[in-house]
Motif scaffolding. Structure first.
Motif, PDB file in Angstrom:
ATOM      1  N   THR A 131     -39.877  82.895 100.612  1.00 25.13           N
ATOM      2  CA  THR A 131     -41.293  83.421  99.696  1.00 25.13           C
ATOM      3  C   THR A 131     -41.823  81.797  99.084  1.00 25.13           C
ATOM      4  O   THR A 131     -43.169  82.231  98.308  1.00 25.13           O
ATOM      5  CB  THR A 131     -40.887  83.941  98.207  1.00 25.13           C
ATOM      6  N   GLY A 132     -41.066  81.017  98.907  1.00 22.22           N
ATOM      7  CA  GLY A 132     -41.873  79.645  98.635  1.00 22.22           C
ATOM      8  C   GLY A 132     -41.875  79.943  96.906  1.00 22.22           C
ATOM      9  O   GLY A 132     -41.820  78.924  96.011  1.00 22.22           O
ATOM     10  N   LEU A 133     -41.243  81.117  96.621  1.00 20.70           N
ATOM     11  CA  LEU A 133     -40.849  80.629  95.114  1.00 20.70           C
ATOM     12  C   LEU A 133     -39.632  80.223  94.161  1.00 20.70           C
ATOM     13  O   LEU A 133     -38.560  80.525  95.520  1.00 20.70           O
ATOM     14  CB  LEU A 133     -40.719  82.324  94.540  1.00 20.70           C
ATOM     15  N   LYS A 134     -39.341  79.101  93.867  1.00 15.92           N
ATOM     16  CA  LYS A 134     -37.834  79.122  93.007  1.00 15.92           C
ATOM     17  C   LYS A 134     -37.470  80.843  92.076  1.00 15.92           C
ATOM     18  O   LYS A 134     -38.103  81.498  91.495  1.00 15.92           O
ATOM     19  CB  LYS A 134     -38.138  78.703  91.930  1.00 15.92           C
ATOM     20  N   VAL A 135     -36.164  80.453  91.801  1.00 17.01           N
ATOM     21  CA  VAL A 135     -35.185  81.570  91.294  1.00 17.01           C
ATOM     22  C   VAL A 135     -36.243  81.413  90.078  1.00 17.01           C
ATOM     23  O   VAL A 135     -36.294  82.996  89.631  1.00 17.01           O
ATOM     24  CB  VAL A 135     -34.032  81.169  91.446  1.00 17.01           C
ATOM     25  N   GLY A 136     -36.469  80.140  89.407  1.00 17.17           N
ATOM     26  CA  GLY A 136     -36.768  80.397  87.604  1.00 17.17           C
ATOM     27  C   GLY A 136     -38.305  81.140  87.761  1.00 17.17           C
ATOM     28  O   GLY A 136     -38.365  81.706  86.270  1.00 17.17           O
ATOM     29  N   GLN A 137     -38.770  80.623  89.150  1.00 12.89           N
ATOM     30  CA  GLN A 137     -39.821  81.261  89.038  1.00 12.89           C
ATOM     31  C   GLN A 137     -40.131  83.098  88.717  1.00 12.89           C
ATOM     32  O   GLN A 137     -41.164  83.158  88.477  1.00 12.89           O
ATOM     33  CB  GLN A 137     -41.154  80.577  90.191  1.00 12.89           C
ATOM     34  N   PHE A 138     -39.216  82.829  90.048  1.00 12.19           N
ATOM     35  CA  PHE A 138     -39.119  85.136  90.127  1.00 12.19           C
ATOM     36  C   PHE A 138     -39.613  85.847  88.553  1.00 12.19           C
ATOM     37  O   PHE A 138     -39.193  86.459  88.383  1.00 12.19           O
ATOM     38  CB  PHE A 138     -38.679  85.248  91.424  1.00 12.19           C
ATOM     39  N   SER A 139     -38.456  84.987  88.430  1.00 11.21           N
ATOM     40  CA  SER A 139     -37.878  85.218  86.692  1.00 11.21           C
ATOM     41  C   SER A 139     -38.233  85.463  86.228  1.00 11.21           C
ATOM     42  O   SER A 139     -38.986  86.660  85.171  1.00 11.21           O
ATOM     43  CB  SER A 139     -36.097  84.192  86.453  1.00 11.21           C
ATOM     44  N   ILE A 140     -40.073  84.898  85.516  1.00 12.39           N
ATOM     45  CA  ILE A 140     -40.863  84.319  84.984  1.00 12.39           C
ATOM     46  C   ILE A 140     -41.724  86.097  85.777  1.00 12.39           C
ATOM     47  O   ILE A 140     -41.222  86.472  84.618  1.00 12.39           O
ATOM     48  CB  ILE A 140     -41.560  83.684  85.224  1.00 12.39           C
ATOM     49  N   LEU A 141     -41.978  85.741  86.557  1.00  7.49           N
ATOM     50  CA  LEU A 141     -42.796  86.817  87.035  1.00  7.49           C
ATOM     51  C   LEU A 141     -42.493  88.179  86.739  1.00  7.49           C
ATOM     52  O   LEU A 141     -43.028  88.989  85.880  1.00  7.49           O
ATOM     53  CB  LEU A 141     -42.853  86.965  88.991  1.00  7.49           C
ATOM     54  N   ARG A 142     -40.791  88.598  86.299  1.00  4.87           N
ATOM     55  CA  ARG A 142     -40.000  89.640  86.476  1.00  4.87           C
ATOM     56  C   ARG A 142     -39.955  89.823  85.728  1.00  4.87           C
ATOM     57  O   ARG A 142     -40.589  90.896  84.811  1.00  4.87           O
ATOM     58  CB  ARG A 142     -38.332  89.353  87.242  1.00  4.87           C
ATOM     59  N   ALA A 143     -40.283  89.075  84.096  1.00  2.00           N
ATOM     60  CA  ALA A 143     -40.513  88.981  82.374  1.00  2.00           C
ATOM     61  C   ALA A 143     -41.765  89.254  82.539  1.00  2.00           C
ATOM     62  O   ALA A 143     -41.790  90.283  81.869  1.00  2.00           O
ATOM     63  CB  ALA A 143     -39.657  87.665  81.915  1.00  2.00           C
ATOM     64  N   VAL A 144     -42.358  88.656  82.974  1.00  2.09           N
ATOM     65  CA  VAL A 144     -43.855  89.559  82.681  1.00  2.09           C
ATOM     66  C   VAL A 144     -44.488  90.842  83.143  1.00  2.09           C
ATOM     67  O   VAL A 144     -44.922  91.542  82.536  1.00  2.09           O
ATOM     68  CB  VAL A 144     -44.791  87.374  83.253  1.00  2.09           C
ATOM     69  N   LYS A 145     -43.431  91.013  84.426  1.00  2.00           N
ATOM     70  CA  LYS A 145     -44.127  92.137  84.869  1.00  2.00           C
ATOM     71  C   LYS A 145     -43.759  92.854  84.195  1.00  2.00           C
ATOM     72  O   LYS A 145     -44.214  94.044  83.785  1.00  2.00           O
ATOM     73  CB  LYS A 145     -43.366  92.283  86.501  1.00  2.00           C
ATOM     74  N   PHE A 146     -42.328  93.220  82.789  1.00  2.00           N
ATOM     75  CA  PHE A 146     -41.964  94.462  82.797  1.00  2.00           C
ATOM     76  C   PHE A 146     -42.291  94.150  81.121  1.00  2.00           C
ATOM     77  O   PHE A 146     -42.214  95.529  80.572  1.00  2.00           O
ATOM     78  CB  PHE A 146     -40.255  94.406  82.733  1.00  2.00           C
ATOM     79  N   CYS A 147     -43.099  92.926  80.589  1.00  2.00           N
ATOM     80  CA  CYS A 147     -43.749  93.134  79.771  1.00  2.00           C
ATOM     81  C   CYS A 147     -44.982  93.301  79.428  1.00  2.00           C
ATOM     82  O   CYS A 147     -45.486  93.919  78.328  1.00  2.00           O
ATOM     83  CB  CYS A 147     -43.557  91.145  78.783  1.00  2.00           C
ATOM     84  N   LYS A 148     -45.764  93.526  80.478  1.00  2.00           N
ATOM     85  CA  LYS A 148     -46.957  93.291  80.915  1.00  2.00           C
ATOM     86  C   LYS A 148     -47.778  92.419  79.859  1.00  2.00           C
ATOM     87  O   LYS A 148     -49.122  91.407  80.595  1.00  2.00           O
ATOM     88  CB  LYS A 148     -48.002  94.739  79.884  1.00  2.00           C
ATOM     89  N   GLU A 149     -48.157  91.837  79.013  1.00  2.00           N
ATOM     90  CA  GLU A 149     -48.359  90.719  78.602  1.00  2.00           C
ATOM     91  C   GLU A 149     -47.500  89.669  77.573  1.00  2.00           C
ATOM     92  O   GLU A 149     -46.326  90.773  77.133  1.00  2.00           O
ATOM     93  CB  GLU A 149     -49.542  90.934  77.924  1.00  2.00           C
ATOM     94  N   THR A 150     -47.251  88.624  77.373  1.00  2.00           N
ATOM     95  CA  THR A 150     -46.085  87.664  77.247  1.00  2.00           C
ATOM     96  C   THR A 150     -46.472  86.515  75.850  1.00  2.00           C
ATOM     97  O   THR A 150     -48.058  85.845  77.294  1.00  2.00           O
ATOM     98  CB  THR A 150     -44.466  88.261  77.493  1.00  2.00           C
ATOM     99  N   SER A 151     -45.965  85.546  75.666  1.00  2.00           N
ATOM    100  CA  SER A 151     -46.132  84.435  74.946  1.00  2.00           C
ATOM    101  C   SER A 151     -45.314  83.627  75.674  1.00  2.00           C
ATOM    102  O   SER A 151     -44.401  83.855  76.025  1.00  2.00           O
ATOM    103  CB  SER A 151     -46.548  84.412  73.908  1.00  2.00           C
ATOM    104  N   ASN A 152     -45.725  82.404  75.377  1.00  2.00           N
ATOM    105  CA  ASN A 152     -44.651  80.942  75.810  1.00  2.00           C
ATOM    106  C   ASN A 152     -43.473  82.529  74.579  1.00  2.00           C
ATOM    107  O   ASN A 152     -41.728  81.275  75.822  1.00  2.00           O
ATOM    108  CB  ASN A 152     -44.867  79.720  75.696  1.00  2.00           C
TER     109      ASN A 152
END
Length: 140
Positions: free
Chosen positions: A29-50
């Motif tokens: 997919t071209g994603l690193k594991v940490g990047q997928f974790s971020i996408l997953r967290a943002v997906k569940f939060c909808k909107e979030t901050s650093n």
């Protein structure tokens, strides 16, 4: 436990092995594991901050920034000004980010299933329980 055993070494070794396992599967997919974790967290939060992502993922600012930059640069995450504090940015998935997440999710789920088959349901449950124990004992 043996006298010479070190929790830190054991957990770091396990973490590296698990990360390598997932990275091999996500590599197409071209994603690193940490990047997928971020996408997953943002997906569940909808909107979030650093700050919220740091807390959710238990990452320091440098590691989070290193993983966020390519996701923002490539248009998978969008930043917008916080309504109350313009200096703080709100992070959300772009349509391309949502598509990449949905494309990667079945690969991640297959990796989850494969790992569970390799180590067994009991050990999988033990790992998840151990994580909860550490969060309660050491979390902020």
């Amino acid at each position: 436990m043996h006298n010479g055993d070190c929790f830190n070494l054991a957990m770091r070794k396990s973490s590296r092995l698990i990360t390598q396992f997932y990275q091999e599967r996500l590599s197409k997919t071209g994603l690193k594991v940490g990047q997928f974790s971020i996408l997953r967290a943002v997906k569940f939060c909808k909107e979030t901050s650093n700050k919220e992502l740091q807390s959710i993922l238990v990452l320091d600012q440098t590691t989070l920034s290193r993983n966020l930059k390519p996701l923002i640069r490539d248009g998978y995450l969008k930043l917008s000004a916080h309504s109350e504090d313009g200096r703080q940015k709100i992070i959300s998935l772009s349509p391309a980010g949502l598509a990449l997440y949905q494309e990667t999710l079945p690969i991640w789920k297959a990796a989850q299933d494969e790992l569970q088959q390799k180590i067994g349901t009991t050990e999988t449950d033990n790992i998840l329980a151990l994580t909860d124990i550490f969060v309660k004992a050491l979390g902020n």
